[in-house]
Design a protein around this motif. Sequence first.
Motif, PDB file in Angstrom:
ATOM      1  N   ALA A 165       0.831  -1.204   0.000  1.00 31.72           N
ATOM      2  CA  ALA A 165       0.000   0.000   0.000  1.00 31.72           C
ATOM      3  C   ALA A 165       0.865   1.253   0.000  1.00 31.72           C
ATOM      4  N   VAL A 166       1.942   1.246   0.800  1.00 34.29           N
ATOM      5  CA  VAL A 166       2.853   2.400   0.814  1.00 34.29           C
ATOM      6  C   VAL A 166       3.504   2.589  -0.554  1.00 34.29           C
ATOM      7  N   ALA A 167       3.897   1.471  -1.184  1.00 28.59           N
ATOM      8  CA  ALA A 167       4.501   1.572  -2.511  1.00 28.59           C
ATOM      9  C   ALA A 167       3.510   2.089  -3.547  1.00 28.59           C
ATOM     10  N   LEU A 168       2.246   1.653  -3.450  1.00 31.54           N
ATOM     11  CA  LEU A 168       1.235   2.106  -4.419  1.00 31.54           C
ATOM     12  C   LEU A 168       0.934   3.590  -4.263  1.00 31.54           C
ATOM     13  N   LYS A 169       1.072   4.121  -3.046  1.00 28.13           N
ATOM     14  CA  LYS A 169       0.882   5.564  -2.886  1.00 28.13           C
ATOM     15  C   LYS A 169       1.932   6.366  -3.638  1.00 28.13           C
ATOM     16  N   ALA A 172       3.124   5.759  -9.782  1.00 29.28           N
ATOM     17  CA  ALA A 172       2.180   6.503 -10.632  1.00 29.28           C
ATOM     18  C   ALA A 172       2.049   5.897 -12.017  1.00 29.28           C
ATOM     19  N   SER A 173       2.444   4.615 -12.174  1.00 29.81           N
ATOM     20  CA  SER A 173       2.363   3.999 -13.498  1.00 29.81           C
ATOM     21  C   SER A 173       1.653   2.654 -13.498  1.00 29.81           C
ATOM     22  N   LEU A 174       1.597   1.949 -12.382  1.00 27.52           N
ATOM     23  CA  LEU A 174       1.006   0.601 -12.326  1.00 27.52           C
ATOM     24  C   LEU A 174      -0.493   0.674 -12.573  1.00 27.52           C
ATOM     25  N   GLN A 175      -0.966  -0.155 -13.503  1.00 25.81           N
ATOM     26  CA  GLN A 175      -2.381  -0.184 -13.866  1.00 25.81           C
ATOM     27  C   GLN A 175      -3.085  -1.475 -13.452  1.00 25.81           C
ATOM     28  N   GLU A 176      -2.368  -2.603 -13.368  1.00 21.28           N
ATOM     29  CA  GLU A 176      -2.972  -3.894 -13.007  1.00 21.28           C
ATOM     30  C   GLU A 176      -2.086  -4.576 -11.966  1.00 21.28           C
ATOM     31  N   LEU A 177      -2.729  -5.042 -10.870  1.00 23.99           N
ATOM     32  CA  LEU A 177      -2.033  -5.751  -9.785  1.00 23.99           C
ATOM     33  C   LEU A 177      -2.867  -6.967  -9.397  1.00 23.99           C
ATOM     34  N   ASP A 178      -2.260  -8.136  -9.481  1.00 24.57           N
ATOM     35  CA  ASP A 178      -2.944  -9.399  -9.169  1.00 24.57           C
ATOM     36  C   ASP A 178      -2.353  -9.965  -7.884  1.00 24.57           C
ATOM     37  N   LEU A 179      -3.190 -10.000  -6.790  1.00 27.80           N
ATOM     38  CA  LEU A 179      -2.773 -10.499  -5.482  1.00 27.80           C
ATOM     39  C   LEU A 179      -3.625 -11.685  -5.033  1.00 27.80           C
ATOM     40  N   ARG A 180      -4.122 -12.431  -5.947  1.00 25.50           N
ATOM     41  CA  ARG A 180      -4.988 -13.563  -5.589  1.00 25.50           C
ATOM     42  C   ARG A 180      -4.183 -14.674  -4.909  1.00 25.50           C
ATOM     43  N   TRP A 181      -4.917 -15.383  -3.990  1.00 25.99           N
ATOM     44  CA  TRP A 181      -4.384 -16.562  -3.319  1.00 25.99           C
ATOM     45  C   TRP A 181      -3.140 -16.223  -2.493  1.00 25.99           C
ATOM     46  N   ASN A 182      -3.313 -15.184  -1.639  1.00 26.01           N
ATOM     47  CA  ASN A 182      -2.322 -14.864  -0.626  1.00 26.01           C
ATOM     48  C   ASN A 182      -3.021 -14.826   0.739  1.00 26.01           C
ATOM     49  N   ASN A 183      -2.349 -14.283   1.747  1.00 26.16           N
ATOM     50  CA  ASN A 183      -2.904 -14.228   3.107  1.00 26.16           C
ATOM     51  C   ASN A 183      -3.011 -12.776   3.574  1.00 26.16           C
ATOM     52  N   ILE A 184      -3.662 -11.942   2.776  1.00 32.78           N
ATOM     53  CA  ILE A 184      -3.734 -10.510   3.082  1.00 32.78           C
ATOM     54  C   ILE A 184      -4.646 -10.246   4.269  1.00 32.78           C
ATOM     55  N   GLY A 185      -5.859 -10.800   4.287  1.00 27.01           N
ATOM     56  CA  GLY A 185      -6.774 -10.647   5.406  1.00 27.01           C
ATOM     57  C   GLY A 185      -7.438  -9.280   5.466  1.00 27.01           C
ATOM     58  N   LEU A 186      -8.107  -9.032   6.601  1.00 29.40           N
ATOM     59  CA  LEU A 186      -8.876  -7.798   6.775  1.00 29.40           C
ATOM     60  C   LEU A 186      -7.970  -6.574   6.839  1.00 29.40           C
ATOM     61  N   LEU A 187      -6.907  -6.652   7.670  1.00 27.50           N
ATOM     62  CA  LEU A 187      -6.024  -5.481   7.828  1.00 27.50           C
ATOM     63  C   LEU A 187      -5.333  -5.117   6.517  1.00 27.50           C
ATOM     64  N   GLY A 188      -4.855  -6.140   5.799  1.00 23.99           N
ATOM     65  CA  GLY A 188      -4.224  -5.850   4.510  1.00 23.99           C
ATOM     66  C   GLY A 188      -5.190  -5.269   3.502  1.00 23.99           C
ATOM     67  N   GLY A 189      -6.447  -5.774   3.516  1.00 26.93           N
ATOM     68  CA  GLY A 189      -7.456  -5.219   2.603  1.00 26.93           C
ATOM     69  C   GLY A 189      -7.744  -3.769   2.904  1.00 26.93           C
ATOM     70  N   ARG A 190      -7.852  -3.408   4.210  1.00 26.29           N
ATOM     71  CA  ARG A 190      -8.089  -2.006   4.551  1.00 26.29           C
ATOM     72  C   ARG A 190      -6.913  -1.115   4.134  1.00 26.29           C
ATOM     73  N   ALA A 191      -5.689  -1.622   4.357  1.00 25.34           N
ATOM     74  CA  ALA A 191      -4.518  -0.830   3.955  1.00 25.34           C
ATOM     75  C   ALA A 191      -4.516  -0.576   2.450  1.00 25.34           C
ATOM     76  N   LEU A 192      -4.828  -1.613   1.673  1.00 27.62           N
ATOM     77  CA  LEU A 192      -4.893  -1.419   0.209  1.00 27.62           C
ATOM     78  C   LEU A 192      -6.017  -0.472  -0.184  1.00 27.62           C
ATOM     79  N   LEU A 193      -7.182  -0.588   0.505  1.00 26.45           N
ATOM     80  CA  LEU A 193      -8.294   0.314   0.208  1.00 26.45           C
ATOM     81  C   LEU A 193      -7.933   1.758   0.533  1.00 26.45           C
ATOM     82  N   ASN A 194      -7.226   1.995   1.625  1.00 26.37           N
ATOM     83  CA  ASN A 194      -6.842   3.361   1.984  1.00 26.37           C
ATOM     84  C   ASN A 194      -5.836   3.944   0.989  1.00 26.37           C
ATOM     85  N   CYS A 195      -4.939   3.100   0.471  1.00 28.47           N
ATOM     86  CA  CYS A 195      -3.958   3.639  -0.486  1.00 28.47           C
ATOM     87  C   CYS A 195      -4.592   4.020  -1.810  1.00 28.47           C
TER      88      CYS A 195
END
Length: 638
Positions: A165-169, A172-195
């Motif tokens: 999430a910090v890197a995505l902030k 300024a060029s990445l358009q597609e990111l595939d994170l399927r089948w990992n162990n992100i969970g609730l906290l990781g999802g919120r961090a990605l949503l905030n970024c």
Amino acid sequence: MEEFRRAYARLCAAPQEAVLRRLRELGGAPGRGRLDLAAQSLSLETCGALGRLLPGAAPFAEVVLGDCGLSEEGVKLLLHGLCSNTTVKSLDLKGNNLRTVGAEALGKLLRQNKSIRRLILEWNSLGVWEEGFSFFCQGLGANNFLQRLDLRNNQINHQGAGELAVALKQNASLQELDLRWNNIGLLGGRALLNCLHSNKTLKRLELAGNNVPSDILKAVEQAMDHNQDRQTILSETQNRAYILSKEVLSLKDEKTKQFLDLMDTIDKQREEIARNGRMSAARVSQLQEALDEQHSIMNSLKAKLQMTEAALALSEQKVHNLGELLNATKQEQTSMAERHFTELQQQKQEGADREGRLLRDLSAASEKNLLLRNQVDELEKKCKVQQDQLFQVKQDLTNTTAELKLRAVQAEERLEMEKRRFKQSLEDMESLRVKEVDHMTQHIEASERSMQDRIQRLEAIRIALEEELSQVKAAALTERGQAEEELIKVRNQARLEEQQRLEHLEEKLRLMTESRDEAQNCYLKQKQMVAETQAKVNQLSLHADGLRRRLEELQQDLNSKEEEKVTEVNKVKVELQEQIGHLQAERTAQDGLREKIAALERQLKGDGSFPASQMPYQVITARHCWTKKVKSLCCWRS
């Protein structure tokens, strides 16, 4: 490809046969821009050789090294060679069990490489070691060229998602990111949503199989939709701005072409006027030369008269000497008196005939003078008519400028009324403005055409006057030639008479005095004729000077018209700049509206008073309203 294979065989002490075979197959295949070594177990020596061959402009746009069982050192050597590569666009390292050293090498690659657009890291273990994955995320944040990143099945937990999430902030060029089948969970999802609030370039984010709640997934989808809509709107606005800039440039080119055409016509007119001035100067010089010739002829006549006077003095001396002989010849004179009387009568008749001829010549010359005066009067009338036409043209110009000013005032009043009604009818205001601009441009073009037609008429009139001047000058030249012929005839006759008189001087001394008087009278008449011709030449020169002054006045009028045209063109440019300023102000207003809508969406998402079931519906309705407003504003701008 064959050169690459040879270089590989030269660098490796023991090259792998499977790799050589694969390179031969790729050399015969049609797609020569791809290095596919998937499912080949590459040794450390092979990795080092490839790391030496890949820097610079390698003949590959895609490198596939999936399921190759690469070691940590081999991955480091390969990625070190790709750091300075400028041709590889896609890199596939799927299923190589990359760990800490591999993650650090990937971070270094993302920091230094500027050509890779697609990176596949599926089925690795990058998320297990936090330090290596944080270094990888730092490289991703510093990269501004990567567009697609595949991190499926990399055991990324919520801490790794926070690093992403910090890197995505920062990215300024990445358009597609595939994170399927990992162990992100609730906290990781919120961090990605905030970024995603600060990242506006990411269009696709896959989070399936990460134990992320459904509301966060829906919010992420909505954010992705928002980014896609934003990208489409930005692309549309950029296209429209590009189209508007093209139209403005085309208008500027047309105006410059029209201005250059006007300048070319004016330069041509100036050249023609200069040519006419040169011709007139040449003609005046010719007339001056003719006058000089006449003066030289008169001087020669004076010299001849002086010679005749000297001869007469000698003849008088001879008369004194022959006085004594006259006494002896008195008897002979009485007998010869009758003969002399008859000869005198004949000479008187000849003198009367000559006087009649001279009087006829004088009457003809006076008639010609009257004709020339009439022609001069006609030319003066025509010049007065031209001056009246020029005055009318000036009045028409003042009227047109007044009309333009009135129309400008009316346009300003209409703009004020339209500003008051701006909130009610934007589209009506734009249509009225376009119609007014078209009407003004048509009116300006019509006025320019009328002015060009009038200028052409004036030029035709000027050409006609110049032709008349040339005709008058030709007539004067012919008259001068006739006068010179008459003078030559008179001179020949005078010479014959002088010869006859010189032969009969001794016999006709008394008659010589009368013939001298007649010669003096002829000389006086000739002087009068020369003076009259000089006066005519002076009148013609004065007339030519007047015509020059009139041509200069016409040039001044043309210059004033050119200045007025330049002022009108500058006014049109100022109006276009004002319109562009209005459009820029409207664009800033649109950006403010967009920021306000984004702030409202953040408030709606961050406010806990609304239930989770109603939150997406409200955000969707706000986004639809915003898109409608933006589309209406874009339509008005177009």
